[in-house]
Design an enzyme around this catalytic site. Structure first.
Site, PDB file in Angstrom:
ATOM      1  N   ASP A 146      27.170  44.995  49.749  1.00  0.00           N
ATOM      2  CA  ASP A 146      25.920  44.701  50.615  1.00  0.00           C
ATOM      3  C   ASP A 146      25.635  45.974  51.435  1.00  0.00           C
ATOM      4  O   ASP A 146      26.401  46.332  52.315  1.00  0.00           O
ATOM      5  CB  ASP A 146      26.328  43.294  51.372  1.00  0.00           C
ATOM      6  CG  ASP A 146      25.186  43.014  52.051  1.00  0.00           C
ATOM      7  OD1 ASP A 146      23.650  43.493  51.966  1.00  0.00           O
ATOM      8  OD2 ASP A 146      25.309  41.495  52.439  1.00  0.00           O
TER       9      ASP A 146
ATOM     10  N   ASP B  67      17.213  37.515  51.752  1.00  0.00           N
ATOM     11  CA  ASP B  67      18.171  36.271  51.511  1.00  0.00           C
ATOM     12  C   ASP B  67      17.276  34.842  51.164  1.00  0.00           C
ATOM     13  O   ASP B  67      16.109  34.883  52.118  1.00  0.00           O
ATOM     14  CB  ASP B  67      18.893  35.998  52.872  1.00  0.00           C
ATOM     15  CG  ASP B  67      19.966  37.103  53.009  1.00  0.00           C
ATOM     16  OD1 ASP B  67      20.170  37.824  52.298  1.00  0.00           O
ATOM     17  OD2 ASP B  67      21.017  36.785  53.910  1.00  0.00           O
TER      18      ASP B  67
HETATM   19  C1  GAL Z   1      23.379  39.555  53.457  1.00  0.00           C
HETATM   20  C2  GAL Z   1      23.492  39.041  52.150  1.00  0.00           C
HETATM   21  C3  GAL Z   1      23.962  37.835  51.902  1.00  0.00           C
HETATM   22  C4  GAL Z   1      25.208  37.500  53.023  1.00  0.00           C
HETATM   23  C5  GAL Z   1      25.172  38.022  54.071  1.00  0.00           C
HETATM   24  C6  GAL Z   1      26.513  38.397  54.442  1.00  0.00           C
HETATM   25  O1  GAL Z   1      22.882  40.771  53.701  1.00  0.00           O
HETATM   26  O2  GAL Z   1      22.152  39.094  51.695  1.00  0.00           O
HETATM   27  O3  GAL Z   1      23.850  37.360  50.608  1.00  0.00           O
HETATM   28  O4  GAL Z   1      26.180  38.329  51.887  1.00  0.00           O
HETATM   29  O5  GAL Z   1      24.457  39.331  54.021  1.00  0.00           O
HETATM   30  O6  GAL Z   1      26.509  38.687  56.004  1.00  0.00           O
END
Ligand code: GAL
Length: 646
Positions: free
Chosen positions: A396, A459
């Site tokens: 990520d 998200d």
């Molecule tokens: C976001 C991601 C989510 C989750 C989250 C955790 O950037 O898109 O799916 O993983 O971080 O902090």
């Protein structure tokens, strides 16, 4: 008589009250852009119509939908309406109110710059009402519709915003029968020489006895559990036939093992903890999810990965001291936090059930939730994840922007190219899921840098009210979707979100839940459930576990459906399947039930065709020229259109 008369007097004595729209809980209100703004415009400026500023009201945006439960206790709605003076562009809208399925108010077209309009609607007797700000035919740009000074007059209970009109959570998926039904993928990818693990998904009464013809040397099958393990010695395609048998019958199904470089010839399936546990995730909760995946039937229809998302490492600051601590050991090895005492033991536990284990990190110094990332430790972390025995890494972007040293395509690809390469060097198969929200058209290069899947957008959690739009947007990248290369529009969010101690519904209606799963399967998306496993109810499991619907997702062609006959309220998604038939979703994103037609010309077939309803698992009969269904509000009818036979 006397009693009635007394009640009458009491009722007339109850004084009518006023409640302002901006004082209601507007969480269920949906709109085409942004979120409803209280006492300000969608541009977050004072509400202003025709040069007049209003203190109270709601700034919205077409298409704006607010369902209200009134139960005959609301008499009147009054507001000043129009396009906000600060829209800064030419928009046009129509306000409408529908009461119990009938239109009882229509403002006519209102354009930018026109004088504000007084809206006064008689709601007496209405049980459920829909308030709409519709686009007036020229798209939703600059359609900044306001409800100013908006108030309801009611006696008894005030109006209550709801997600939609009453809907029964009807279970459509037929109950699995006692005889075995094999639900294995038809093609399974692995690298030769690496540990192999596949639990054959199969429904039917236990005990089951599994066997297989044509297994490559080096692969063993446990006949009781149906777990295949070992190592495929050499590259090649191994055409296996799997068998399952119990007291009620037997089944067989082909299973081709493709040993080579392509992992994930069909979209990966599993569960990711993010929307269930956030920063409360623990080893125990992950083990519990693995157990539940087996006991609730999900593993029997193909769910296999048990993925830890963010928050398993240590953070510099966190409310929970057990999530703080040194980031790395003296030799640089990444340290999990105290809720994860032994990562290898956790992966072993998951593998012991024939399932696969996934985890998460960021190429940046910290993850999105502020936990330690892989920055400048990439090779060591890749080795650690492999040593622990993990099978999937979600990578990520998060804080990486701060250290990327540029924002061109090469800089954007660099961390993924590096991790893709490192994972390939490990002595086990580790899938790479790129999570960078679609930057730089990631679908065009995600596979080339070593990924098997990539998020195509931000998200989904905050976008559930735009489910259909999110899906249609994801379909725009369909050319890049295929075996080993999957566009990922994010997790399946039906049932309850967490934290597990206080699970709350994601808020989708039953029909929206069916639409969600149908969209994801038609798009051949990775199928990762991310709701709370501990509070899954029968309805949600029925949405997640329909083997005929999942089979669309897992079809070996790997095609993402194409939109067809796209209208403002209804559309089709059409997908070619390996056997030459078509899967068609007839969707209705409108607020009322609608007839939707799938003309053969639009789906690319001719003549007499057999139409099968996949959710109900039922043949609907032979049709000629087209198929028409009545589709519920925000719902779907999902069919397979195949040769009708002689
Ligand atoms: C976001 C991601 C989510 C989750 C989250 C955790 O950037 O898109 O799916 O993983 O971080 O902090």
């Amino acid at each position: 008589m006397r009693r009635l008369a007394l009640l009458c007097c009491l009722a007339s004595a109850a004084a009518a009250e006023t409640v302002y729209l901006n004082d209601l809980d507007l969480a269920p209100m949906r709109q085409g852009w942004g979120t409803p703004q209280l006492n300000r415009s969608i541009r977050e400026q004072p509400l202003s119509l025709g040069g007049k500023v209003f203190d109270k009201g709601v700034g919205s945006h077409a298409r704006s939908e607010l369902w209200l439960q009134l139960d005959g206790q609301t008499e009147r709605f009054q507001a000043v309406i129009g396009i906000d003076d600060n829209a800064n562009g030419a928009g046009s809208v129509v306000y409408q109110v529908w009461a119990d399925g009938k239109r009882i108010y229509d403002s006519g077209v209102i354009k930018t710059g026109e004088p504000a309009k007084e809206m006064d609607v008689d709601l007496r007797g209405a049980r459920q009402v829909l308030m709409l700000i519709n686009d007036a035919g020229d798209g939703i740009n600059f359609d900044h519709g306001d409800y100013c000074d908006a108030r309801f007059t009611y006696t008894g209970a005030p109006p209550k915003p709801i997600v939609g009109p009453d809907e029964e959570p009807v279970i459509l998926t037929p109950k699995p029968g006692p005889a075995p039904r094999l639900n294995n993928v038809k093609r399974y990818g692995c690298r030769p020489g690496h540990p192999f693990l596949y639990r054959i998904p199969c429904q039917g009464d236990r005990p089951l006895r599994f066997s297989a013809d044509g297994l490559p040397a080096g692969i063993q099958l446990d006949p009781g559990t149906g777990i295949l393990s070992g190592t495929v010695p050499a590259k090649g395609e191994y055409r296996v036939v799997l068998h399952a048998e119990n007291a009620a019958g037997k089944a067989e199904r082909p299973f081709t093992i493709v040993a080579g470089d392509t992992l994930a010839p069909t979209p990966p399936m599993g569960w990711n903890d993010w929307y269930a546990h956030y920063d409360n995730v623990t080893d125990a909760l992950m083990r519990q999810a693995a157990d539940l995946m087996l006991s609730n039937g999900m593993a029997d229809v193909g769910y296999a990965y048990v993925d830890i998302d963010d928050c398993w490492m240590t953070a510099e600051h966190h409310r929970d001291p057990q999530r703080q601590g040194p980031t790395r050991a003296a030799d640089g090895t990444l340290l999990p936090n105290q809720h994860f005492p032994d990562m290898k033991a956790l992966a072993d536990y998951v593998h012991g059930r024939g399932l696969k284990a996934g985890l998460y990190t960021s190429p940046g110094p910290t993850t999105c939730a502020g936990f330690a990332g892989a920055w400048q430790h990439e090779a060591q972390d890749a080795r650690t994840f492999a040593d622990w025995g993990f099978d999937l890494l979600k990578y990520d972007w998060c804080s990486y922007g701060g250290v990327a040293g540029g924002n061109d395509l090469a800089a954007m690809q660099k961390p993924y190219r590096l991790m893709g390469e490192l994972l390939k060097q490990q002595a086990r198969d580790i899938q790479l899921n790129l999570c960078q929200y679609g930057m730089g058209n990631v679908w065009e290069w995600g596979a080339e840098v070593g990924g098997q899947s990539w998020r195509t957008a931000g998200d989904l959690g905050g976008e559930l009210s735009r489910l259909f739009e999110v899906a249609l947007h994801n379909c725009e990248h369909r050319a890049w979707n295929g075996p080993g290369a999957w566009n990922d529009p994010d997790y399946i969010l039906v049932g309850n979100t967490g934290p597990a101690a206080n699970p709350r519904p994601f808020g989708l209606t039953p029909n929206e839940s069916y639409s969600f799963m149908s969209l994801w399967c038609l798009m051949a998306s990775p199928l990762f459930y991310s709701g709370d496993m501990g509070s899954l109810d029968a309805f949600t499991l029925n949405v997640l576990c329909n083997p005929e619907v999942i089979e669309l997702d897992q079809d070996p062609l790997g095609q993402c459906a194409a939109p067809a006959v796209l209208n403002a309220e209804t559309f089709l998604l059409v997908k070619d399947l390996e056997d030459g038939s078509k899967a068609v979703g007839l969707f209705n994103r409108g607020e009322f039930p609608a007839e939707v037609t799938a003309p053969w010309a639009a789906i690319g077939v001719q003549g007499r065709r057999m139409v099968r309803d996949l959710w109900r698992g039922r043949e609907l009969g032979v049709m000629e020229g087209s198929y028409t269904a009545r589709v519920a509000r925000h719902g779907v009818v999902l069919v397979k259109v195949a040769e009708a036979g002689p």
